[in-house]
Write an enzyme that holds these catalytic residues in place. Sequence first.
Site, PDB file in Angstrom:
ATOM      1  N   GLU A 239      43.358  34.051  41.460  1.00  0.00           N
ATOM      2  CA  GLU A 239      43.677  34.994  40.387  1.00  0.00           C
ATOM      3  C   GLU A 239      43.173  34.416  39.069  1.00  0.00           C
ATOM      4  OE1 GLU A 239      47.639  37.122  38.421  1.00  0.00           O
ATOM      5  OE2 GLU A 239      47.767  35.147  39.345  1.00  0.00           O
TER       6      GLU A 239
ATOM      7  N   ASP B  99      20.370  62.570  26.872  1.00  0.00           N
ATOM      8  CA  ASP B  99      19.784  61.790  25.781  1.00  0.00           C
ATOM      9  C   ASP B  99      20.317  60.365  25.801  1.00  0.00           C
ATOM     10  OD1 ASP B  99      18.859  60.700  23.428  1.00  0.00           O
ATOM     11  OD2 ASP B  99      19.960  62.064  22.113  1.00  0.00           O
TER      12      ASP B  99
ATOM     13  N   GLU C  37      52.317  48.255  33.397  1.00  0.00           N
ATOM     14  CA  GLU C  37      51.292  47.814  34.346  1.00  0.00           C
ATOM     15  C   GLU C  37      51.387  48.658  35.613  1.00  0.00           C
ATOM     16  OE1 GLU C  37      50.642  43.979  37.212  1.00  0.00           O
ATOM     17  OE2 GLU C  37      50.869  43.526  35.080  1.00  0.00           O
TER      18      GLU C  37
ATOM     19  N   HIS D 259      44.763  40.304  34.820  1.00  0.00           N
ATOM     20  CA  HIS D 259      44.589  39.248  35.811  1.00  0.00           C
ATOM     21  C   HIS D 259      43.782  39.818  36.975  1.00  0.00           C
ATOM     22  CE1 HIS D 259      48.812  38.280  34.108  1.00  0.00           C
ATOM     23  NE2 HIS D 259      47.872  37.844  33.295  1.00  0.00           N
TER      24      HIS D 259
ATOM     25  N   GLU E  35      46.997  45.782  32.192  1.00  0.00           N
ATOM     26  CA  GLU E  35      48.176  46.164  31.421  1.00  0.00           C
ATOM     27  C   GLU E  35      47.766  47.072  30.258  1.00  0.00           C
ATOM     28  OE1 GLU E  35      50.339  41.864  32.382  1.00  0.00           O
ATOM     29  OE2 GLU E  35      49.532  42.273  30.393  1.00  0.00           O
TER      30      GLU E  35
ATOM     31  N   ARG F 271      43.117  34.598  35.243  1.00  0.00           N
ATOM     32  CA  ARG F 271      44.154  35.176  34.402  1.00  0.00           C
ATOM     33  C   ARG F 271      43.751  35.385  32.942  1.00  0.00           C
ATOM     34  NH1 ARG F 271      49.151  35.549  36.195  1.00  0.00           N
ATOM     35  NH2 ARG F 271      50.097  35.102  34.165  1.00  0.00           N
TER      36      ARG F 271
ATOM     37  N   GLU G 132      44.806  43.588  37.564  1.00  0.00           N
ATOM     38  CA  GLU G 132      46.128  44.047  37.127  1.00  0.00           C
ATOM     39  C   GLU G 132      46.020  44.375  35.640  1.00  0.00           C
ATOM     40  OE1 GLU G 132      48.612  40.728  37.986  1.00  0.00           O
ATOM     41  OE2 GLU G 132      48.628  41.069  40.147  1.00  0.00           O
TER      42      GLU G 132
ATOM     43  N   GLU H 263      56.164  46.183  31.425  1.00  0.00           N
ATOM     44  CA  GLU H 263      55.721  44.812  31.188  1.00  0.00           C
ATOM     45  C   GLU H 263      56.573  44.145  30.105  1.00  0.00           C
ATOM     46  OE1 GLU H 263      54.224  42.140  31.743  1.00  0.00           O
ATOM     47  OE2 GLU H 263      53.224  42.614  33.645  1.00  0.00           O
TER      48      GLU H 263
ATOM     49  N   ARG I 237      51.711  30.401  36.284  1.00  0.00           N
ATOM     50  CA  ARG I 237      51.100  31.462  35.489  1.00  0.00           C
ATOM     51  C   ARG I 237      50.580  30.977  34.132  1.00  0.00           C
ATOM     52  NH1 ARG I 237      54.148  34.307  39.080  1.00  0.00           N
ATOM     53  NH2 ARG I 237      53.448  36.429  39.537  1.00  0.00           N
TER      54      ARG I 237
END
Length: 469
Positions: A358, A51, A220, A269, A132, A360, A130, A212, A339
Amino acid sequence: MTPKEAIEFAKENGAKMVDLKFCDLLGTWQHFSVPISCLNEESFEEGFGFDGSSMRGWQVIHASDMLVMPDPNTVFMEPFCEQPTISFICNVVDPITKEAYSRDPRYIAQKAEIYLKSTGLADTAYFGPEAEFFIFNDIRFDQNERCGYYFIDSIEGRWNSGREENPNLGYKPRYKEGYFPVPPMDKFQDLRTEMVLEMQKVGVVAECQHHEVATGGQAEIDMRFAPLVKMGDNLMKYKYVIKNVAMRKGFTVTFMPKPIFNDNGSGMHVHQSLWKDGQNLFAGDRYGGLSELAFYYIGGILKHAPALCAFTNPITNSYKRLVPGFEAPVNLAYSSRNRSAAVRIPMYSPSPKEKRVEVRFPDPSCNGYLAFAAMLMAGLDGIENKIHPGEPLDKDIYSLTPEELKGVPSTPGSLEEAIKALEEDYEFLLKGNVFTEDVIEKWIERKRFEASEIQLRPHPWEFALYYDI
């Protein structure tokens, strides 16, 4: 794997049941099961009915019949059933036309891979998220006409450092200091290892597990990169395994980005690269060891980031994490190693095979199929239109003054702002019919509904601020 081989796999493992898993629009795995006697080679062409009107954001009730089509390449033994059970990840199709369903997230991801190949730029897009998450001992929450509350508890929670535990043995990570002391401060080493081992059983390769930054059990586990659709499948398995391993050990897991006030939230990330004929197209001799094509890809990500957030940060709680001055990278800039930038160029290795970008700002509340597809489409738009991201910002962005940040755009400040950005910028998603108008419209409708539900309800802190006015 062919249907015949999948059936043989079931026989070899003594399967008694078949579990059929598929992803709804918002990113939750749904499923139903049939006896193994119902599975034959024709099942992979004929499908199994369900359904569709009961799924959020899918069919209307007068056109509710839908089919799931098991993908034989996704077969694995179910690790959390008492009876031997094989699982398939399925696509969703119309039972009359047998056409793939436009709102099936896995189909959207498949179309993104097809579109990539059609451009001739590359044949594979690799993604490595990645994700978390938090491991809690207890969670209680409710909101009604007379009260609203949530209560989180964790054996690791710093807030329990003074609690009578008969005895309280201490070793509770300080706020923002969970990255990453050894046991006994880290209480979940063995639990995370069990999660990793269960992932391996269902075909997900984990490369690293660790505590983490936040107190209260933030963790993580990193998966090895994989092509877009495969990684969408893997992210669904990842969440499924983590939640179920935690549950059977008496814990509960959440992928909400910001469950704990005044400590780090959970991000996701996402490492990305484009390859052709076995060669990494992001490797080059420019800044950070990247190619010009990679910079155009970054340019597309940064240009479309506000609209992307509607998919990569798709819940109201996402914007409790994406707050200026805190840990999440809200400023739309790029840098190597840094970062605090929305896009980082990892510098762990000079090898051309390791070169990637990456992104983030995403978080793990997203539907991976949609988020990965949307980021790929933004990056490809950057390549097609040669959108250069400008100069890198090789500073601690968090420490810059407002004047220094002038001219640096930022992510939306709320889900409403992200929805508005998507309404104003979605043409890049429609290329190759990857996303369709009806998907965009339904997504905006659903997300606007979620935002309005929050707006309707008094917040506990409003009483602290305003009760005495």
